[in-house]
Structures are given as C-alpha cells and as structure tokens.
Motif scaffolding. Sequence first.
Motif, PDB file in Angstrom:
ATOM      1  N   ASP A 209       7.493  -0.387 -15.552  1.00  0.00           N
ATOM      2  CA  ASP A 209       8.369   1.347 -15.343  1.00  0.00           C
ATOM      3  C   ASP A 209       7.285   1.047 -13.633  1.00  0.00           C
ATOM      4  O   ASP A 209       7.374   2.488 -13.624  1.00  0.00           O
ATOM      5  CB  ASP A 209       7.859   2.386 -16.389  1.00  0.00           C
ATOM      6  N   TRP A 210       6.238   0.828 -13.155  1.00  0.00           N
ATOM      7  CA  TRP A 210       5.994   0.851 -12.514  1.00  0.00           C
ATOM      8  C   TRP A 210       5.197   2.057 -12.591  1.00  0.00           C
ATOM      9  O   TRP A 210       3.808   2.448 -11.882  1.00  0.00           O
ATOM     10  CB  TRP A 210       6.552   1.280 -11.082  1.00  0.00           C
ATOM     11  N   ASN A 211       4.024   1.950 -13.899  1.00  0.00           N
ATOM     12  CA  ASN A 211       3.193   3.138 -13.718  1.00  0.00           C
ATOM     13  C   ASN A 211       2.102   2.070 -13.417  1.00  0.00           C
ATOM     14  O   ASN A 211       1.423   0.773 -13.973  1.00  0.00           O
ATOM     15  CB  ASN A 211       3.102   3.333 -15.693  1.00  0.00           C
ATOM     16  N   PRO A 212       0.538   2.711 -12.297  1.00  0.00           N
ATOM     17  CA  PRO A 212      -0.681   1.729 -12.953  1.00  0.00           C
ATOM     18  C   PRO A 212      -1.159   1.627 -13.818  1.00  0.00           C
ATOM     19  O   PRO A 212      -1.313   2.448 -14.153  1.00  0.00           O
ATOM     20  CB  PRO A 212      -1.686   3.192 -11.315  1.00  0.00           C
ATOM     21  N   GLU A 213      -1.988   0.634 -13.916  1.00  0.00           N
ATOM     22  CA  GLU A 213      -3.229  -0.153 -14.746  1.00  0.00           C
ATOM     23  C   GLU A 213      -4.242   0.134 -14.307  1.00  0.00           C
ATOM     24  O   GLU A 213      -5.155  -0.468 -15.398  1.00  0.00           O
ATOM     25  CB  GLU A 213      -2.705  -1.116 -15.301  1.00  0.00           C
ATOM     26  N   GLN A 394       0.240  -1.503   1.200  1.00  0.00           N
ATOM     27  CA  GLN A 394      -1.297  -1.394   1.857  1.00  0.00           C
ATOM     28  C   GLN A 394      -1.982  -0.289   1.993  1.00  0.00           C
ATOM     29  O   GLN A 394      -2.901  -0.574   2.217  1.00  0.00           O
ATOM     30  CB  GLN A 394      -0.151  -1.510   3.475  1.00  0.00           C
ATOM     31  N   SER A 395      -1.825   0.813   1.350  1.00  0.00           N
ATOM     32  CA  SER A 395      -2.448   2.111   1.719  1.00  0.00           C
ATOM     33  C   SER A 395      -3.067   2.245   0.008  1.00  0.00           C
ATOM     34  O   SER A 395      -4.192   2.304   0.339  1.00  0.00           O
ATOM     35  CB  SER A 395      -1.835   3.396   2.059  1.00  0.00           C
ATOM     36  N   ILE A 396      -2.101   1.520  -0.528  1.00  0.00           N
ATOM     37  CA  ILE A 396      -2.316   1.421  -2.200  1.00  0.00           C
ATOM     38  C   ILE A 396      -3.899   0.882  -2.292  1.00  0.00           C
ATOM     39  O   ILE A 396      -4.951   0.760  -2.513  1.00  0.00           O
ATOM     40  CB  ILE A 396      -1.941   1.670  -2.889  1.00  0.00           C
ATOM     41  N   GLY A 397      -3.779   0.016  -1.838  1.00  0.00           N
ATOM     42  CA  GLY A 397      -4.751  -1.270  -1.991  1.00  0.00           C
ATOM     43  C   GLY A 397      -5.546  -1.209  -1.109  1.00  0.00           C
ATOM     44  O   GLY A 397      -6.838  -1.316  -1.512  1.00  0.00           O
ATOM     45  N   GLU A 426      -1.288   6.351  -8.678  1.00  0.00           N
ATOM     46  CA  GLU A 426      -0.266   7.630  -9.572  1.00  0.00           C
ATOM     47  C   GLU A 426       0.153   8.865  -8.526  1.00  0.00           C
ATOM     48  O   GLU A 426       1.421   8.835  -8.121  1.00  0.00           O
ATOM     49  CB  GLU A 426      -0.633   8.112 -10.492  1.00  0.00           C
ATOM     50  N   ARG A 427      -0.815   8.895  -7.530  1.00  0.00           N
ATOM     51  CA  ARG A 427       0.272  10.192  -6.555  1.00  0.00           C
ATOM     52  C   ARG A 427       1.454   9.716  -5.197  1.00  0.00           C
ATOM     53  O   ARG A 427       2.044  10.106  -5.665  1.00  0.00           O
ATOM     54  CB  ARG A 427      -1.482  10.937  -6.188  1.00  0.00           C
ATOM     55  N   THR A 428       0.515   8.435  -5.256  1.00  0.00           N
ATOM     56  CA  THR A 428       1.378   7.888  -4.339  1.00  0.00           C
ATOM     57  C   THR A 428       2.471   6.757  -5.036  1.00  0.00           C
ATOM     58  O   THR A 428       3.434   7.275  -3.752  1.00  0.00           O
ATOM     59  CB  THR A 428       1.100   6.301  -3.112  1.00  0.00           C
ATOM     60  N   MET A 429       2.902   6.135  -5.536  1.00  0.00           N
ATOM     61  CA  MET A 429       3.947   5.297  -6.847  1.00  0.00           C
ATOM     62  C   MET A 429       4.576   6.950  -6.962  1.00  0.00           C
ATOM     63  O   MET A 429       6.236   6.795  -6.703  1.00  0.00           O
ATOM     64  CB  MET A 429       3.785   5.132  -7.501  1.00  0.00           C
ATOM     65  N   GLN A 430       4.235   8.266  -7.212  1.00  0.00           N
ATOM     66  CA  GLN A 430       5.476   9.741  -7.557  1.00  0.00           C
ATOM     67  C   GLN A 430       5.682   9.814  -6.463  1.00  0.00           C
ATOM     68  O   GLN A 430       7.077  10.150  -6.238  1.00  0.00           O
ATOM     69  CB  GLN A 430       4.277  10.747  -8.238  1.00  0.00           C
ATOM     70  N   ARG A 431       5.045   9.917  -5.300  1.00  0.00           N
ATOM     71  CA  ARG A 431       5.160  10.549  -3.903  1.00  0.00           C
ATOM     72  C   ARG A 431       6.825   9.764  -2.833  1.00  0.00           C
ATOM     73  O   ARG A 431       7.225   9.918  -2.537  1.00  0.00           O
ATOM     74  CB  ARG A 431       4.371  10.420  -2.779  1.00  0.00           C
ATOM     75  N   GLY A 433       8.806   8.522  -5.315  1.00  0.00           N
ATOM     76  CA  GLY A 433      10.240   7.271  -5.793  1.00  0.00           C
ATOM     77  C   GLY A 433       9.889   7.134  -7.034  1.00  0.00           C
ATOM     78  O   GLY A 433      11.287   6.563  -7.741  1.00  0.00           O
ATOM     79  N   TYR A 434       8.815   5.784  -7.295  1.00  0.00           N
ATOM     80  CA  TYR A 434       8.856   5.008  -8.085  1.00  0.00           C
ATOM     81  C   TYR A 434       8.780   5.866  -9.446  1.00  0.00           C
ATOM     82  O   TYR A 434       9.022   5.431 -10.525  1.00  0.00           O
ATOM     83  CB  TYR A 434       7.647   3.984  -8.128  1.00  0.00           C
ATOM     84  N   LEU A 435       7.998   6.713  -9.492  1.00  0.00           N
ATOM     85  CA  LEU A 435       8.085   7.223 -11.147  1.00  0.00           C
ATOM     86  C   LEU A 435       8.164   9.126 -11.177  1.00  0.00           C
ATOM     87  O   LEU A 435       8.452   9.493 -10.039  1.00  0.00           O
ATOM     88  CB  LEU A 435       5.989   7.538 -11.281  1.00  0.00           C
ATOM     89  N   ASP A 436       8.488   9.797 -11.590  1.00  0.00           N
ATOM     90  CA  ASP A 436       9.201  10.955 -11.899  1.00  0.00           C
ATOM     91  C   ASP A 436       7.918  11.605 -12.298  1.00  0.00           C
ATOM     92  O   ASP A 436       7.287  11.354 -12.695  1.00  0.00           O
ATOM     93  CB  ASP A 436       9.803  10.808 -13.643  1.00  0.00           C
TER      94      ASP A 436
END
Length: 436
Positions: A209-213, A394-397, A426-431, A433-436
């Motif tokens: 579900d694209w939640n970072p681990e 690229q930015s996350i890594g 988590e902030r990047t993925m929320q911004r 649109g991957y996460l609610d």
Amino acid sequence: MQRHRLLPLAAVAALGATAAQAETITVATVNNNDMVIMQGLTEAFEKSHPDITLDWVVLEENVLRQRMTTDIATNGGQFDVMTIGSYEVPIWAERGWLEPLDDLPESYHAEDLLKPVRDGLSHDGTLHALPFYAESSMMYYRKDLFEQAGIEMSEQPTWSEVREWAGKLHDPDNEVAGICLRGKPGWGENMAFVSTLVNTYGGRWFDMDWNPEIDSQAWQKAISFYVDLLNDYGPSGASSNGFNENLALFSRGNCAMWVDATSAAGKLFNADESQVADQLGFAPAPVAETPKGSHWLWSWALAIPSSSESPEAAKTFIQWATSQEYVELVGEREGWTSVPPGTRESTYADERYQQAAPFADFVVDAIRDADPLDSTLEPNPYVGVQFVGIPEFQSIGTQVGQMIASALTGETSVEQALQAAQRATERTMQRSGYLD
C-alpha cells in the motif's frame, strides 16, 4: 580563364558548406573508468564521422545526476547525449523527455543486447536509451590474505561469515581494511549497496500500500550490521567512499574484501591498473535471511533528451559507442578486460573475452539472475532491486542515504536515523498522493 576558376571556387564553397554542416554535440557522462575510455576514443569517432564533433562534460556521479535531472525537467537543452540509467529511462520516457530509439538499423544488432538490460531501458516495448555497460554486484577478495588467514571462500558467502572474515583480515597497521563498502550518501551511491543489504535481511522500502517500512526490524538489523561492520573493520573515512574511491582502495591493496559492482572486475583484473590483479578472487554478493535482492541490476546508458537540437548526430554517436564495433575497438586498443561489460551476448560468446576475463560467465549470470520484479522477501509494489522505480525515489533515496551516512559517522544512532528517514519518506509519499 573564367571557366578554369569556377572549379576551385565551387570546391571552396563545398568545403564551406561541409564546415557549416559539422555539428558539435555535448555528451554528459560519469567519471567511471569505462566512460573515461570512451572519451579517450573521441579521435576515433571523429575520424570516422568528420561531420560530428564531440564536446565532453564529465562529472562525479551525484553531480551528474543532479545536472541531468535539472536540465531534462526544465527542457534546458544543454546536452545532446546524457548518461543515465535503468532508473531514469522508463520514468523520463513516459514523460516524453527522451527520444525513442525505434528505428535502429539492422547493423546495430539490437537483438544482441542482453534481455534484462534491454527491458530495463525500454518504455512500452521501445528502447529509449542504449546500454553502454551493465552490471550486477558481487564480492571481490584478496586470495593471498584469505590463504594466509586460513579462510576458505564459501560458494555462497553469508554476511555473518563476511563479518567473521573481516575481523581476521583487518590489519590497519599494514593499511589493510577487513572490508570496504560504499558510505558516500546518494541514492545511487551508498543506497545502491544498502538497499541490497536490506533486501537480503528480508526488508523492503514499501509495503503493497506504499507505506514506508524504513523503521522496520529488517532495516534496523541490516543498518546496524552495516554501521558496526564498517566502523569495526572498514577503512577510515568510509562515509566519503563511493564506487570510485573503493575501487582505488581495493586496486592498491588496501581492502581484503569489497562488495560492489561487477563492472569493476575488468579493471581489478588488469595488472596495468591493479596491484592485486594476480590475487583477485570473486564470489556472489553475500546473503543474510534470503537470497532475494542480494545483488542489483543496473545499466549506465546513453540517451538523447528531447530538447537536443542535434538528435540525428547524437543518435549516430550513441549507436557507435554501444555497438559491437566499439567493443572490438576497445578490445584491440585497451585490452579485452577493458571492454564495456554486461551489454551484449556477442561479448560473452567471444573467445578473446572469455580467455582474458575469467569472471565473464560469473558476471553475466549475476545480471541474468537479478530480478527487478521480485526483489524482496515480502511482496512489494515497485520495480527495481536497488532502487524504487518511481519519480520520488531520487529525492527519497538521497535523503535516506544522508541519514544513514550520519549513523555511520556516529552523528546519530541507527534507530534515530531510521526513524527520521521513515518520517521524511512518509511526508514525501503523502504529498505525492501515494498515501491518504
């Protein structure tokens, strides 16, 4: 008299027209050994293509990536040929940033390109870059030091064995580190290695579900192991060492072991380039909980940005630099251990290469075995072994790489670094649109 003068004037005019047609193309590339060889063969290309002049921009890996991304995203048009990889090509091609290479001549022998490499550089079944060299990862070691310490290399080494061996081989008084690994931060530097380490410890970047681990137990175990291993048995200043720095250290005899790209094998096996050529041993990349994702798949490739004003001249160059003829040219001039590895079936079928490079079959098998669609113990939603094939990576890594480097230097604990990395991702993925 007048009739006699027309011929030289026409000839002069023709020469002027030819000069006016001569195009200069700007080639941006990374400062790795194979690319330095390519730059050194400029004269050979220009001699056979007098209407094209090459202008080189050669940069360190992290800087190159930053420059390429900025230029392509802003339609800057600074470069006619870009050296990019398996991560960028599908993403940039989907956005229409790269010229499709759907009209390659039969003489290029596109079917000769290794299928995993060709697939990684394609979008919707069409190549958008041509592979200059490709690689997986493997373990290099000093056979002389192993023999002196009474160590026998395993057929498939494990990371627990590697730690035990590093303790026996570490000899700082004689400037030999037990092991060298990437520490320089960057999504394609330390995180290329770290991601494979996390994979083999059973971790992954994201769940389905694209939640970072990144703060998971598997990441904690892998990064704690990595930090302790390098701090106990690595070279001083490991957090500054990327691929090129570790290549230099190993080739000078300053590392007992090194886990990194298979593309280093040719240089390390070349006695003119390496002080340990006659003692070079190689083995598969080590595993921990699972073999899945323990070795990566990457290709450095040549692509033409849509913003290039000389796409035809650029296409002529990238076909030349990735052709069977180029491999032959490098083999003749530089020696067969120096030819670009990992791209063509014909290279690995060539007896001259097989004889010069005893690691050849080992490397091509590692490339074929790496699976970007099944790289983690638990299922994941992304394509990639040592990267995640989404634009945000690229930015996350790079950000996570900086946090792990800070744990390596002791500025922060592993737990703090991974918690910060988790929150930032988590902030990047929320911004995005991957996460609610």
